[in-house]
Write a protein that holds these residues in place. Structure first.
Motif, PDB file in Angstrom:
ATOM      1  N   ILE A  24      46.475  50.243  37.884  1.00 55.51           N
ATOM      2  CA  ILE A  24      45.124  49.792  38.220  1.00 55.51           C
ATOM      3  C   ILE A  24      44.444  49.288  36.945  1.00 55.51           C
ATOM      4  CG2 ILE A  24      42.803  50.544  38.885  1.00 55.51           C
ATOM      5  CD1 ILE A  24      44.428  50.469  41.307  1.00 55.51           C
ATOM      6  N   LEU A  25      43.949  48.074  36.990  1.00 55.60           N
ATOM      7  CA  LEU A  25      43.185  47.528  35.879  1.00 55.60           C
ATOM      8  C   LEU A  25      41.730  47.414  36.298  1.00 55.60           C
ATOM      9  CD1 LEU A  25      45.605  44.755  34.601  1.00 55.60           C
ATOM     10  CD2 LEU A  25      45.190  47.009  33.636  1.00 55.60           C
ATOM     11  N   ASP A  26      40.897  48.223  35.682  1.00 53.68           N
ATOM     12  CA  ASP A  26      39.466  48.246  35.980  1.00 53.68           C
ATOM     13  C   ASP A  26      38.795  47.144  35.161  1.00 53.68           C
ATOM     14  OD1 ASP A  26      36.814  48.742  36.331  1.00 53.68           O
ATOM     15  OD2 ASP A  26      36.848  50.789  35.567  1.00 53.68           O
ATOM     16  N   ILE A  27      38.553  46.001  35.794  1.00 51.51           N
ATOM     17  CA  ILE A  27      37.990  44.846  35.091  1.00 51.51           C
ATOM     18  C   ILE A  27      36.693  44.433  35.797  1.00 51.51           C
ATOM     19  CG2 ILE A  27      38.409  42.512  34.245  1.00 51.51           C
ATOM     20  CD1 ILE A  27      41.374  43.035  34.489  1.00 51.51           C
ATOM     21  N   PRO A  28      35.552  44.822  35.272  1.00 57.95           N
ATOM     22  CA  PRO A  28      34.278  44.512  35.929  1.00 57.95           C
ATOM     23  C   PRO A  28      34.075  43.021  36.209  1.00 57.95           C
ATOM     24  CG  PRO A  28      33.939  46.144  34.223  1.00 57.95           C
ATOM     25  CD  PRO A  28      35.354  45.672  34.086  1.00 57.95           C
ATOM     26  N   LEU A  29      34.513  42.166  35.281  1.00 61.65           N
ATOM     27  CA  LEU A  29      34.300  40.729  35.450  1.00 61.65           C
ATOM     28  C   LEU A  29      35.559  40.014  35.927  1.00 61.65           C
ATOM     29  CD1 LEU A  29      32.093  39.907  32.330  1.00 61.65           C
ATOM     30  CD2 LEU A  29      31.404  40.592  34.628  1.00 61.65           C
ATOM     31  N   LEU A  30      36.356  40.707  36.712  1.00 61.18           N
ATOM     32  CA  LEU A  30      37.614  40.137  37.201  1.00 61.18           C
ATOM     33  C   LEU A  30      37.408  38.799  37.908  1.00 61.18           C
ATOM     34  CD1 LEU A  30      40.678  40.461  37.779  1.00 61.18           C
ATOM     35  CD2 LEU A  30      40.030  41.697  39.865  1.00 61.18           C
ATOM     36  N   LEU A  36      43.127  36.957  37.019  1.00 62.55           N
ATOM     37  CA  LEU A  36      43.476  36.946  38.442  1.00 62.55           C
ATOM     38  C   LEU A  36      44.929  36.577  38.691  1.00 62.55           C
ATOM     39  CD1 LEU A  36      40.320  35.420  40.170  1.00 62.55           C
ATOM     40  CD2 LEU A  36      41.249  37.718  40.480  1.00 62.55           C
ATOM     41  N   ARG A  37      45.462  35.660  37.902  1.00 61.17           N
ATOM     42  CA  ARG A  37      46.828  35.204  38.150  1.00 61.17           C
ATOM     43  C   ARG A  37      47.870  36.276  37.856  1.00 61.17           C
ATOM     44  NH1 ARG A  37      49.350  32.574  33.484  1.00 61.17           N
ATOM     45  NH2 ARG A  37      48.053  32.849  31.625  1.00 61.17           N
ATOM     46  N   PHE A  38      47.484  37.325  37.123  1.00 64.40           N
ATOM     47  CA  PHE A  38      48.413  38.405  36.841  1.00 64.40           C
ATOM     48  C   PHE A  38      48.387  39.502  37.917  1.00 64.40           C
ATOM     49  CE2 PHE A  38      47.330  36.901  32.461  1.00 64.40           C
ATOM     50  CZ  PHE A  38      48.581  36.395  32.151  1.00 64.40           C
TER      51      PHE A  38
END
Length: 212
Positions: free
Chosen positions: A97-103, A110-112
């Protein structure tokens, strides 16, 4: 292994959802730490990497110089495949899980992502929670919310929605169900953690900085 991008909005309850994933034993956020750990001196992967790439990739303290190693594998696809073959068996998580607020705002990562998740709550709930949590006036809270992409837009962009508008127990059950789906999925694909970890860490820190 595959990547799951987790996002949300201010006061949407994302941190609480992240804790559920942590409690389930999931690797959360720090994919960089996982990739670093399996190549530490003393681990089997460390010795195999040194044998394959030579002592010139080592720092003075004996640890692997990731910059030197990276310059090799980016130029030589066969070396990249060799590194993947060494490290992947040592990384025993089904997904990260990657917690990325500005995903969804930056779109850089996004492409990953094999899956994307947004922790959602309705606008009024978000507003009242933020006011209560941070001791803000309604105007101050509205300004902070307006500085982000609206949760409704993130909801439309994400593959999975965790609705945290109501009781926490309902949200927790949704999170448990999503975990089961991800564990049982057929998306168990090799993840280039050795290549992406540093980049992911930079993007994550940058994202957090923008939200402060």
């Amino acid at each position: 292994m595959f990547l799951v991008g987790l996002s949300g909005g201010i006061a949407s309850g994302k941190s609480s959802v992240v804790q559920v994933f942590r409690d389930l034993g999931c690797a959360v956020i720090d994919a960089d730490a996982i990739a670093h750990q399996v190549v530490k001196p003393g681990y089997p992967a460390y010795h195999r990497i040194v044998q394959a790439f030579g002592h010139e990739i080592l720092l003075k303290n004996g640890e692997i110089n990731r910059q030197a190693l990276g310059s090799i594998i980016f130029r030589q696809s066969e070396k990249r495949k060799l590194l993947n073959a060494i490290t992947h068996p040592e990384i025993r998580y089904r997904y990260v899980i990657l917690d990325i607020p500005l995903l969804f705002e930056t779109k850089t990562m996004l492409r990953f992502m094999k899956h994307t998740v947004v922790v959602y709550c309705d606008p009024q709930t978000q507003l009242s929670r933020l006011m209560q949590r941070n001791g803000l006036s309604q105007e101050e809270a509205e300004e902070r919310i307006a500085a982000q992409l609206p949760l409704e837009e993130k909801r439309q962009l994400a593959q999975h929605i965790l609705d945290n508008s109501g009781e926490w127990e309902v949200t927790r059950r949704q999170t448990l169900h999503l975990h089961s789906q991800l564990e049982d999925s057929l998306d168990f694909l090799p993840l280039r953690l050795g290549l992406l970890a540093g980049f992911i860490g930079i993007i994550y820190l940058f994202s957090r900085h923008l939200l402060l």
